[in-house]
Design a protein around this motif. Structure first.
Motif, PDB file in Angstrom:
ATOM      1  N   PHE C  10     -10.223 -40.542 -25.157  1.00 31.32           N
ATOM      2  CA  PHE C  10      -9.829 -39.184 -24.763  1.00 31.32           C
ATOM      3  C   PHE C  10     -10.162 -39.022 -23.286  1.00 31.32           C
ATOM      4  O   PHE C  10     -11.331 -38.915 -22.911  1.00 31.32           O
ATOM      5  CB  PHE C  10     -10.580 -38.171 -25.634  1.00 31.32           C
ATOM      6  CG  PHE C  10     -10.040 -36.782 -25.516  1.00 31.32           C
ATOM      7  CD1 PHE C  10      -8.810 -36.448 -26.072  1.00 31.32           C
ATOM      8  CD2 PHE C  10     -10.756 -35.802 -24.863  1.00 31.32           C
ATOM      9  CE1 PHE C  10      -8.305 -35.159 -25.979  1.00 31.32           C
ATOM     10  CE2 PHE C  10     -10.258 -34.508 -24.762  1.00 31.32           C
ATOM     11  CZ  PHE C  10      -9.024 -34.180 -25.317  1.00 31.32           C
ATOM     12  N   VAL C  11      -9.135 -39.083 -22.456  1.00 27.05           N
ATOM     13  CA  VAL C  11      -9.352 -39.117 -21.013  1.00 27.05           C
ATOM     14  C   VAL C  11      -8.526 -38.041 -20.322  1.00 27.05           C
ATOM     15  O   VAL C  11      -7.317 -37.938 -20.563  1.00 27.05           O
ATOM     16  CB  VAL C  11      -8.960 -40.500 -20.434  1.00 27.05           C
ATOM     17  CG1 VAL C  11      -9.286 -40.563 -18.946  1.00 27.05           C
ATOM     18  CG2 VAL C  11      -9.677 -41.620 -21.171  1.00 27.05           C
ATOM     19  N   ASN C  12      -9.159 -37.263 -19.480  1.00 26.67           N
ATOM     20  CA  ASN C  12      -8.483 -36.211 -18.719  1.00 26.67           C
ATOM     21  C   ASN C  12      -7.638 -35.320 -19.627  1.00 26.67           C
ATOM     22  O   ASN C  12      -6.503 -34.967 -19.310  1.00 26.67           O
ATOM     23  CB  ASN C  12      -7.610 -36.809 -17.604  1.00 26.67           C
ATOM     24  CG  ASN C  12      -8.438 -37.622 -16.620  1.00 26.67           C
ATOM     25  OD1 ASN C  12      -9.636 -37.371 -16.442  1.00 26.67           O
ATOM     26  ND2 ASN C  12      -7.825 -38.614 -15.996  1.00 26.67           N
ATOM     27  N   LEU C  80     -16.236 -39.808 -26.833  1.00 28.85           N
ATOM     28  CA  LEU C  80     -16.471 -39.081 -25.593  1.00 28.85           C
ATOM     29  C   LEU C  80     -15.177 -38.472 -25.055  1.00 28.85           C
ATOM     30  O   LEU C  80     -14.092 -39.005 -25.289  1.00 28.85           O
ATOM     31  CB  LEU C  80     -17.034 -40.013 -24.522  1.00 28.85           C
ATOM     32  CG  LEU C  80     -18.373 -40.691 -24.818  1.00 28.85           C
ATOM     33  CD1 LEU C  80     -18.738 -41.642 -23.689  1.00 28.85           C
ATOM     34  CD2 LEU C  80     -19.467 -39.644 -25.014  1.00 28.85           C
ATOM     35  N   ALA C  81     -15.343 -37.377 -24.329  1.00 26.81           N
ATOM     36  CA  ALA C  81     -14.243 -36.852 -23.523  1.00 26.81           C
ATOM     37  C   ALA C  81     -14.562 -37.251 -22.091  1.00 26.81           C
ATOM     38  O   ALA C  81     -15.628 -36.907 -21.573  1.00 26.81           O
ATOM     39  CB  ALA C  81     -14.155 -35.342 -23.658  1.00 26.81           C
ATOM     40  N   VAL C  82     -13.662 -37.998 -21.499  1.00 23.39           N
ATOM     41  CA  VAL C  82     -13.919 -38.588 -20.199  1.00 23.39           C
ATOM     42  C   VAL C  82     -13.075 -37.916 -19.119  1.00 23.39           C
ATOM     43  O   VAL C  82     -11.897 -37.627 -19.353  1.00 23.39           O
ATOM     44  CB  VAL C  82     -13.599 -40.108 -20.234  1.00 23.39           C
ATOM     45  CG1 VAL C  82     -13.727 -40.746 -18.865  1.00 23.39           C
ATOM     46  CG2 VAL C  82     -14.493 -40.814 -21.250  1.00 23.39           C
ATOM     47  N   THR C  83     -13.676 -37.641 -17.990  1.00 29.84           N
ATOM     48  CA  THR C  83     -12.912 -37.157 -16.837  1.00 29.84           C
ATOM     49  C   THR C  83     -13.024 -38.176 -15.718  1.00 29.84           C
ATOM     50  O   THR C  83     -14.126 -38.539 -15.310  1.00 29.84           O
ATOM     51  CB  THR C  83     -13.454 -35.796 -16.336  1.00 29.84           C
ATOM     52  OG1 THR C  83     -13.356 -34.855 -17.396  1.00 29.84           O
ATOM     53  CG2 THR C  83     -12.658 -35.301 -15.133  1.00 29.84           C
ATOM     54  N   THR C  84     -11.874 -38.645 -15.242  1.00 30.13           N
ATOM     55  CA  THR C  84     -11.874 -39.564 -14.104  1.00 30.13           C
ATOM     56  C   THR C  84     -11.454 -38.774 -12.859  1.00 30.13           C
ATOM     57  O   THR C  84     -11.101 -37.598 -12.957  1.00 30.13           O
ATOM     58  CB  THR C  84     -10.881 -40.717 -14.315  1.00 30.13           C
ATOM     59  OG1 THR C  84      -9.554 -40.177 -14.250  1.00 30.13           O
ATOM     60  CG2 THR C  84     -11.097 -41.394 -15.664  1.00 30.13           C
ATOM     61  N   ILE C  85     -11.442 -39.463 -11.738  1.00 31.85           N
ATOM     62  CA  ILE C  85     -11.067 -38.782 -10.495  1.00 31.85           C
ATOM     63  C   ILE C  85      -9.654 -38.214 -10.605  1.00 31.85           C
ATOM     64  O   ILE C  85      -9.354 -37.167 -10.031  1.00 31.85           O
ATOM     65  CB  ILE C  85     -11.212 -39.735  -9.279  1.00 31.85           C
ATOM     66  CG1 ILE C  85     -11.129 -38.976  -7.974  1.00 31.85           C
ATOM     67  CG2 ILE C  85     -10.186 -40.868  -9.315  1.00 31.85           C
ATOM     68  CD1 ILE C  85     -12.303 -38.079  -7.702  1.00 31.85           C
ATOM     69  N   GLU C  86      -8.800 -38.881 -11.383  1.00 31.16           N
ATOM     70  CA  GLU C  86      -7.423 -38.387 -11.553  1.00 31.16           C
ATOM     71  C   GLU C  86      -7.406 -37.054 -12.291  1.00 31.16           C
ATOM     72  O   GLU C  86      -6.435 -36.297 -12.208  1.00 31.16           O
ATOM     73  CB  GLU C  86      -6.570 -39.407 -12.315  1.00 31.16           C
ATOM     74  CG  GLU C  86      -6.236 -40.681 -11.534  1.00 31.16           C
ATOM     75  CD  GLU C  86      -7.291 -41.773 -11.666  1.00 31.16           C
ATOM     76  OE1 GLU C  86      -8.374 -41.495 -12.243  1.00 31.16           O
ATOM     77  OE2 GLU C  86      -7.046 -42.901 -11.204  1.00 31.16           O
ATOM     78  N   GLY C  87      -8.471 -36.773 -13.019  1.00 31.17           N
ATOM     79  CA  GLY C  87      -8.526 -35.535 -13.781  1.00 31.17           C
ATOM     80  C   GLY C  87      -9.190 -34.402 -13.037  1.00 31.17           C
ATOM     81  O   GLY C  87      -9.347 -33.311 -13.563  1.00 31.17           O
ATOM     82  N   LEU C  88      -9.602 -34.672 -11.802  1.00 30.63           N
ATOM     83  CA  LEU C  88     -10.332 -33.644 -11.062  1.00 30.63           C
ATOM     84  C   LEU C  88      -9.380 -32.651 -10.386  1.00 30.63           C
ATOM     85  O   LEU C  88      -9.610 -31.454 -10.392  1.00 30.63           O
ATOM     86  CB  LEU C  88     -11.236 -34.327 -10.022  1.00 30.63           C
ATOM     87  CG  LEU C  88     -12.499 -33.578  -9.630  1.00 30.63           C
ATOM     88  CD1 LEU C  88     -13.310 -33.214 -10.857  1.00 30.63           C
ATOM     89  CD2 LEU C  88     -13.335 -34.433  -8.680  1.00 30.63           C
ATOM     90  N   ALA C  89      -8.322 -33.186  -9.804  1.00 32.76           N
ATOM     91  CA  ALA C  89      -7.353 -32.299  -9.156  1.00 32.76           C
ATOM     92  C   ALA C  89      -6.570 -31.557 -10.236  1.00 32.76           C
ATOM     93  O   ALA C  89      -6.387 -32.063 -11.336  1.00 32.76           O
ATOM     94  CB  ALA C  89      -6.397 -33.112  -8.293  1.00 32.76           C
TER      95      ALA C  89
END
Lengths: 323, 736, 191
Positions: C10-12, C80-89
């Motif tokens: 589960f990403v972004n 986990l629920a993951v946030t990468t840099i692509e999910g920040l903007a």
């Protein structure tokens, strides 16, 4: 990129399931925060084919509570959590705040830190590096590169929570498919760098118990490291003193990052009754230096570590007495 | 007006949102992953090598050994002494031996273990002293005499006479430990061969042009068939300015298999690729006359080069040639010798060749001044060489803002009220330095421009700049946009940069020796000025309209080229051109330290750094370069060292054991930009990327002296070394 | 062939089903299976912080805490629920942290910065007005080799609304600028 060998992640939902998996899968190892085992796996330090991941046990094993005259700490408490929530044991909170770096403290767990594999400059290296070295006693080889002709591995205990919990008189609860046992932490560690605990292959450390009286001890943690974050200790130590009416009633001092087993300094009983002052700090420093012999197992000049050790002890004891 | 402004980086957003493409972000259809087998011995003959068992592993597609591309290469044409994979002799632990390409990295890695190599292990030479003592043990066959890569002996003026009449002399031996660049991005290369036989290599390199030349030579392909593209680069600092084994391996394997191939170094392999700071032992003599003027400097330098030459020929010169400012030397002599040893090769790390002697000299100068009772800043001021003068070794200094730099750090640090008065365990130290703004000549002699820039204007108002220069994080692409905006009057955000692609962009020699802003800047400005003239003639209400009118007048697309042409510079003697530069930058630092005298543990609390960069085309970028340099210099003083065991095995090739400072270990930095407006540079600019590193180390050493009366002459300044010196000082005090 | 397994990440905010080799790390899965190349690999083993992502239990809220994806097993990251840099903007463009890093020059080579920005984001999520020592502490697990960290601290302070991006000491002119770089005729064209 350095790759992992084929290793399968098993995801039990309870402690009982976890220890059964450990029993049923020979060579299986425990994966909690992964901060120690994953780099070691990448380095080819284990032959493991199965990792028993404990993330599913977080609810069960992530707690800080007081019960039956003990402060009970679940083994899956993160290091970061304890640096904030273990304030009733200030030396432990302080030790946790100084481990590695912020991300590693979020991932790393109390149980993982207590079961941290021993470390040595000759073992925590890639497979290629160790093969160029000709391997060593701890894995794949027959020679010790630290102690010439040494027959026993002297890789060093490098966990920061261990000296604190030893000084505070903690015990650990171990569970296996055969049942559970509670062991004083002082009986948990062995003087053997290859495997420095009494933990059986199907056994899981699930809880740490600190006697409630430890809360009132004068305590402090001291650490020497060469970099202010992302580093293992070059020396660490913890002291816990019971002080009444300005006099020492009892004292425990534990020094680590030296040998396979964290060293509880012996023969401190005669200090009972001494004034809790700078002279007792001085005396503890003298005794610690006498009983500890830093080696080249940690890549920091052992002579210098030996010289700094009493200073660090003295300052840590003084800090404990001040609070 | 764009030049001189704090303009955000043009590639900033793509770096901020994670979309920017670095070499390892490239993934091509059918791509294979390759791994390199390395020598476990520091010095050995290869008796036999059989890669065939590796081919039996399911998933392995090809193997490669040295015999398939034995041609030697090297960044300097006079010292080709490397092979992508060794054919018969391995020279350090980690030297490349064979390569396997497979469907995935793990398969390749496991297959490497099956390659059979028989070695005849030879005694290893691990110190330059041993290399001198044992000429019969050849580390590298290229050495004509013993194990010497290069020896340079030069004398300017009667040094011995000056020494005989000196008022005071400081003579000591200094040791500068080897350190490495440690870019956070590991080296990575991807190669593809198209159906017409054109080879493309994407690589994390600072020198696309030199790499293209070497690939062509080693692979036997015409240069026109080899295209090198540099994607975004995750840090370099000189560590990616040689051709490396992985680039040849991916290219050869792509030719062999017809499939794209990638190699991504592990962090350990980055340490073996090295090319970092050379360890140097320096016997330095500094003589002052009665007025505190430098009458003689004599330096005998022994350089530990590692197994291959890399830029070593230049290093041997730089170690001597770059010391002759910002102070006037009455006379000067140096004898520098770079030795081959069985360790990973050293090369050009930020401040190539001159950081080490600068440390020794600036400490010696302090020591000599102390004997005469002259304040450390005063002695530096008194010896200032001036502007538009020639150094003792014939280098032409143009603009020189060193005095202003000194004044700024003196003021900011409260030197006058604080130096010598901070009490036990705290102190201030000062140091100065000079560095080149590009090296006058290309590494291979030719009459062509060193930098070329093409600018094209579209009728839409979009500007496209084609530049061969490598943006390695220093921000040259942003400077190009600013220069275009400055000269053409366009919006800097309406500029497209096509960079560092040997098929598409004009040649630039690479991001080394702090040449880029100066040379590429001048080339870009030249091209833009040509177009600006056409726009001026065309007129128009705005930029787009001007472009359209100019294109109509031109009757063809609007484009122009500019170049930076080699100037004849340097002293009139053999080697006099090495160290010659069209302009020199100047720096002064004051460092403040705190020492725990009981343990030897110390820290740099603050460094004030003032740097004369000529003109800050973008002050934010210049400050970043100054601060990054100061940090890296301080790191070398604090903690960094390449340590080897008695087998030549590098201790701890990881970012855990090779410690670089975290945020908590880095001193507070305060940077000051000084603009001396150089008449030769673009808008007056010189360099900012390397010069500001130099004074950090001696300023810290001098501050340690101010704090606790010790003179440390060996890097890094480990606490155990400090403690030992403190003990010696106390023993001496007790004896007195 | 290598042993593979099916996992769900589960990403972004998006769930992905993947077949990966059993030993896949989260970083490898993000970069090579999901194309989320913003997470970087610098040291292989948890020493540099370039692979930092934010993670929390799936059922939790917020972005979570910084962890190292290079030493997290992908199979173990399924809860986990993951946030990468692509999910920040977001749809509004760059996050204030990203914007501030660009404006302050904190991005030189940019390679360590996705991890650095995520650590900074997590800090500001927990502590909107951090002191300088708090910033240094929070970023101490992310090695940067370019900047000397100063411009990064400034960026975090700018993102926290505690300072302006260009609040720096003025440039010190040693001499007046040479005349040829002062004015140029084309500037008349500037709209």
């Amino acid at each position: 990129m350095m790759t992992l060998p084929a290793v399968e992640v098993l995801r039990p939902g309870s402690v009982a399931e976890a220890v059964e998996l450990l029993r049923d899968k020979p060579g299986a190892r425990v994966l909690a925060g992964g901060t120690d085992i994953v780099p070691n796996l990448k380095y080819g330090m284990y032959e493991t084919q199965h990792l028993v991941a404990l993330r599913g046990l977080s609810k069960e094993l992530r707690y800080v509570r007081e019960e039956d005259d003990f402060v009970k700490l679940g083994a899956l408490c993160s290091i970061d959590q304890l640096s904030r929530e273990a304030s009733m044991l200030p030396a432990l909170a302080d030790a946790c705040a100084q481990i590695a770096g912020p991300q590693l403290r979020r991932m790393g767990t109390l149980g993982g830190n207590l079961c941290l594999d021993t470390r040595c400059v000759y073992i925590n290296q890639t497979y290629f590096w160790r093969s160029a070295l000709g391997f060593c006693l701890k894995k794949d080889g027959t020679l010790c590169h630290v102690v010439k002709g040494g027959k026993r591995c002297v890789a060093a205990a490098s966990n920061d929570t261990a000296p604190v919990l030893l000084a505070l008189g903690a015990s650990v609860r171990l569970v296996s498919p055969r049942g559970e046992r509670i062991l004083p932490l002082r009986d948990f560690y062995l003087q053997d760098g290859v495997h420095n605990t009494v933990l059986q292959s199907d056994e899981l450390l699930v809880e740490v118990r600190v006697p409630v009286r430890a809360r009132s001890l004068k305590q402090a943690f001291g650490k020497l490291r060469m970099r202010a974050a992302i580093d293992f200790p070059a020396l660490n130590l913890a002291v816990a003193l019971e002080v009444a009416q300005g006099a020492v009633k009892s004292v425990a001092l534990c020094v680590s990052a030296i040998a396979a087993r964290p060293a509880l300094i012996r023969g401190l009983e005669d200090l009972a009754g001494r004034p809790a002052d700078a002279r007792v700090a001085e005396e503890l420093a003298r005794r610690a230096q006498k009983q500890c012999k830093p080696l080249t197992n940690i890549g920091v000049d052992p002579e210098w570590r030996r010289e700094v050790l009493p200073v660090l002890v003295r300052r840590t004891v003084s800090r404990a007495l001040q609070d | 007006m764009s030049v001189g402004k704090r303009f955000p980086k043009v590639d900033g957003a793509s770096k901020a949102d994670g979309s920017g493409i670095y070499a390892d972000d490239i993934s091509l259809p059918r791509m294979l992953h390759a791994k390199i087998l390395r020598s476990p011995h520091a010095n050995a003959r290869i008796r036999r090598i059989d890669p065939s068992p590796a081919l039996q592993v399911p998933g392995v597609v090809a193997t490669l050994i040295g015999a398939e591309m034995p041609e030697k290469y090297g960044v300097i044409p006079w010292t080709h002494d490397e092979q992508a994979l060794a054919t018969d002799h391995v020279r350090f632990v980690g030297d490349e031996v064979a390569c396997v390409a497979a469907l995935d990295e793990r398969t390749a890695e496991e297959a490497l273990k099956l390659i059979e190599v028989e070695y005849e292990v030879l005694p290893a030479i691990l110190t330059p002293e041993d290399a001198l003592a044992h000429p019969e043990i050849k580390v590298n066959e290229r050495a004509k005499v013993g194990n010497i890569t290069k020896q340079v002996q030069l004398e300017f003026g009667p040094v011995d006479e000056a020494l005989a009449s000196a008022a005071t002399i400081a003579r000591q031996t200094y040791f500068y430990a080897g350190s490495t660049h440690t870019p956070i991005e590991p080296h990575c290369a991807v190669a593809r061969v198209d159906a017409d036989g054109n080879l493309t290599v994407w690589s994390s390199t600072q020198i696309p042009h030199y790499l293209q030349r070497e690939l062509s030579r080693v692979l036997g392909l015409p240069q026109a068939k080899v295209r090198v593209i540099q994607p975004l680069l995750g840090g370099a600092f000189g560590g990616k300015s040689d051709p490396f084994s992985l680039e040849f391996c991916v290219a050869k394997l792509a030719l062999k298999t017809g499939r794209p191939v990638k190699i991504l170094f592990t962090r350990e392999e980055v340490f073996y690729a090295h090319r970092g700071r050379h360890p140097m032992k320096m016997d330095v003599t500094v003589a002052l006359d009665r007025e505190g003027r430098i009458s003689a400097v004599d330096n005998k330098i022994l350089i530990d080069g590692g197994a291959y030459a890399s830029f070593g020929l230049v290093t041997a010169y730089y170690a001597g040639q770059l010391l002759t400012g910002p102070y006037r030397f009455g006379t000067y002599r140096f004898d520098s010798k770079r030795m081959y040893t069985n360790k990973p090769p050293c090369g050009p790390k930020r401040g190539h060749g001159s950081v080490q002697p600068r440390f020794a000299f600036e400490v010696a100068l302090d020591e000599a001044a102390e004997k005469l009772g002259i304040d450390p800043i005063e002695v530096r001021r008194r010896n200032f060489i001036g502007e538009f003068v020639e150094t003792v070794n014939g280098q032409k200094i143009t603009s020189n803002g060193f005095l202003k730099c000194l004044e700024l750090v003196e003021e900011a640090s409260g030197w006058r009220t604080r130096h010598g008065k901070l009490g036990p365990g705290r102190g201030l130290g000062v140091a100065g330095s000079m560095y080149i703004t590009g090296t006058a000549y290309p590494v291979y002699p030719n009459e062509m421009p060193q930098s070329g820039v093409l600018v094209k204007l579209d009728r839409s108002g979009r500007v496209a700049i084609f530049s061969g220069a490598s943006d390695i994080g220093q921000g040259v692409n942003t400077l190009l946009c600013q220069i275009a905006a400055e000269e053409l009057g366009c919006d800097p955000r309406d500029v497209t940069i096509v960079a560092a692609d040997t098929d598409l962009t004009p040649v630039d020699l690479g991001a080394y020796s702090s040449r880029v802003t100066f040379m590429v800047g001048l080339a870009a400005r030249e091209a833009c000025l040509k177009l600006a003239e056409k726009l001026r003639v065309a007129g128009g209400a705005n930029f787009t309209e001007a472009c359209q009118r100019a294109e109509a007048i031109e009757g063809a697309p609007l484009a122009a080229a500019g170049g930076y042409r080699t100037q004849k510079l340097g002293g009139d003697y053999r080697g006099g051109t090495i160290g010659a530069s069209p302009a020199y930058s100047f720096t002064a630092h004051v460092a403040e330290v705190e020492v725990d005298e009981e343990t030897g543990i110390w820290k740099v609390s603050k460094i004030w750094a003032a740097h004369d960069c000529g003109k800050a085309l973008n002050p934010t970028l210049v400050e970043g370069q100054i601060e990054g340099s100061v940090y890296m210099g301080a790191a070398e003083a604090q903690m960094e060292e390449m340590v080897y065991d008695q087998r030549g095995l590098l201790f701890g090739p990881s970012l855990l054991d090779y410690r670089i400072p975290t945020s908590l270990d880095t001193p507070d930095l305060e940077s000051f930009i000084v603009e001396s407006n150089d008449p030769g540079g673009p808008y007056g600019a010189k360099e900012a990327g390397e010069g500001p590193l130099h004074p950090a180390i001696p300023a810290i050493a001098n501050a340690l002296h101010d704090a606790c009366g010790i003179r440390i002459r060996e890097l890094p300044f480990y606490p155990q070394r400090i403690l030992k010196l403190l003990r010696e000082r106390r023993d001496k005090e007790r004896a007195a | 062939m290598r042993k593979t397994e099916l996992i769900k990440l589960f990403v972004n905010g998006e769930e992905h089903s993947l077949a990966v080799p059993v030993q896949r790390t989260l970083l490898e899965a993000l970069r090579y299976d999901l194309g989320l190349i913003g997470s970087k690999q610098g040291c292989d083993k948890g020493d540099c912080g370039a692979c930092t992502v934010l993670a929390r239990p799936r059922q939790g809220s917020g972005r979570g805490e910084p962890i190292l994806s290079c030493i997290t097993l992908a199979a173990d990251a399924q809860d986990l629920a993951v946030t990468t840099i692509e999910g920040l903007a977001g749809p509004q463009g760059l996050d204030v942290v990203q914007r501030a890093f660009v404006d302050c020059g904190a991005l030189q080579c940019g390679f360590c910065q996705p991890g650095m920005m995520l650590s900074a984001r997590a800090l500001l999520d927990n502590c909107p007005k951090p002191s300088l020592p708090q910033i240094k502490e929070a970023l101490s697990g992310n090695l940067c080799r370019c900047t000397g960290y100063s411009q990064i601290y400034q960026a975090v302070q700018v993102a926290a609304g505690m300072r302006k991006p260009s609040a720096r000491a003025p440039v010190q002119a040693e001499r007046a600028a040479p005349s040829d770089s002062v004015a140029h005729p084309v500037k008349e064209i500037v709209p």
